[in-house]
Design a protein around this motif. Structure first.
Motif, PDB file in Angstrom:
ATOM      1  N   GLY A 154      13.940  34.500  35.985  1.00  0.00           N
ATOM      2  CA  GLY A 154      12.850  33.579  36.309  1.00  0.00           C
ATOM      3  C   GLY A 154      12.811  33.250  37.790  1.00  0.00           C
ATOM      4  O   GLY A 154      11.736  33.155  38.392  1.00  0.00           O
ATOM      5  N   CYS A 155      13.986  33.087  38.402  1.00  0.00           N
ATOM      6  CA  CYS A 155      14.051  32.864  39.851  1.00  0.00           C
ATOM      7  C   CYS A 155      13.474  34.069  40.586  1.00  0.00           C
ATOM      8  O   CYS A 155      12.670  33.919  41.519  1.00  0.00           O
ATOM      9  N   HIS A 156      13.864  35.250  40.177  1.00  0.00           N
ATOM     10  CA  HIS A 156      13.393  36.491  40.798  1.00  0.00           C
ATOM     11  C   HIS A 156      11.871  36.589  40.744  1.00  0.00           C
ATOM     12  O   HIS A 156      11.225  36.947  41.723  1.00  0.00           O
ATOM     13  N   TRP A 157      11.320  36.277  39.602  1.00  0.00           N
ATOM     14  CA  TRP A 157       9.870  36.385  39.426  1.00  0.00           C
ATOM     15  C   TRP A 157       9.100  35.317  40.198  1.00  0.00           C
ATOM     16  O   TRP A 157       7.961  35.546  40.614  1.00  0.00           O
ATOM     17  N   ASN A 158       9.679  34.145  40.371  1.00  0.00           N
ATOM     18  CA  ASN A 158       8.922  32.995  40.862  1.00  0.00           C
ATOM     19  C   ASN A 158       9.284  32.518  42.255  1.00  0.00           C
ATOM     20  O   ASN A 158       8.686  31.562  42.740  1.00  0.00           O
ATOM     21  N   VAL A 159      10.248  33.150  42.921  1.00  0.00           N
ATOM     22  CA  VAL A 159      10.630  32.687  44.251  1.00  0.00           C
ATOM     23  C   VAL A 159       9.489  32.921  45.240  1.00  0.00           C
ATOM     24  O   VAL A 159       8.783  33.929  45.174  1.00  0.00           O
TER      25      VAL A 159
END
Length: 159
Positions: free
Chosen positions: A36-41
């Motif tokens: 989720g971090c990867h997708w939303n950073v």
């Protein structure tokens, strides 16, 4: 296969298996949080963090597979449903949408701290069970998490 076929006592392995399944559940939630971090950073650190988050979730996916295979090697089934993972995990789902990049890093640091604590507990249990194979595997996971904790803490100036 059972524990006896690899020269381990069934009774001694029971706590190892239980803790490995707990760790497996927690790694699934950590994996999804890192993804989720990867997708939303977003923001100035995008390129740095996008790559780092991908490294973290890719390693988590490999770890998940190794944990499941070790459980099978010990003669026990790994958990395999998301409902079990969510129910058993100490790590909780985090909605990363709109979260600041540094808050994402801090959230993953907290998740990793949980994994490291669990891994340290498992190292004690595997030592008591004379399960060197699991001990070596968990030690390798923990070393990766410790190094990345240092890196992530340095990124947010918490070192």
């Amino acid at each position: 296969m059972d524990a006896k076929s690899i020269n381990l006592e069934e009774k001694a392995i029971r706590p190892v298996v239980d803790h490995l399944n707990d760790l497996l559940a927690n790694y699934h939630l950590y994996y999804q949080n890192a993804r989720g971090c990867h997708w939303n950073v977003k923001g100035a650190s995008f390129f740095t963090l996008h790559i780092k988050f991908e490294e973290l979730y890719t390693e988590a996916l490999t770890t998940i597979d190794e944990l499941a295979e070790r459980l099978l090697t010990l003669g026990k089934p790994p958990l395999s449903t998301f409902s079990d993972y969510i129910r058993m995990s100490t790590i909780k789902e985090i909605n990363m949408i709109g979260m600041k990049d540094t808050d994402m890093v801090k959230a993953l640091i907290a998740d990793i701290a949980i994994l490291i604590k669990m891994e340290r507990d498992i190292l004690e249990i595997t030592s008591e069970a004379r399960d060197d194979g699991t001990n070596d595997m968990i030690n390798r996971f923990m070393q990766f998490q410790e190094k990345n904790t240092w890196m992530l803490r340095s990124f947010v100036n918490e070192d």
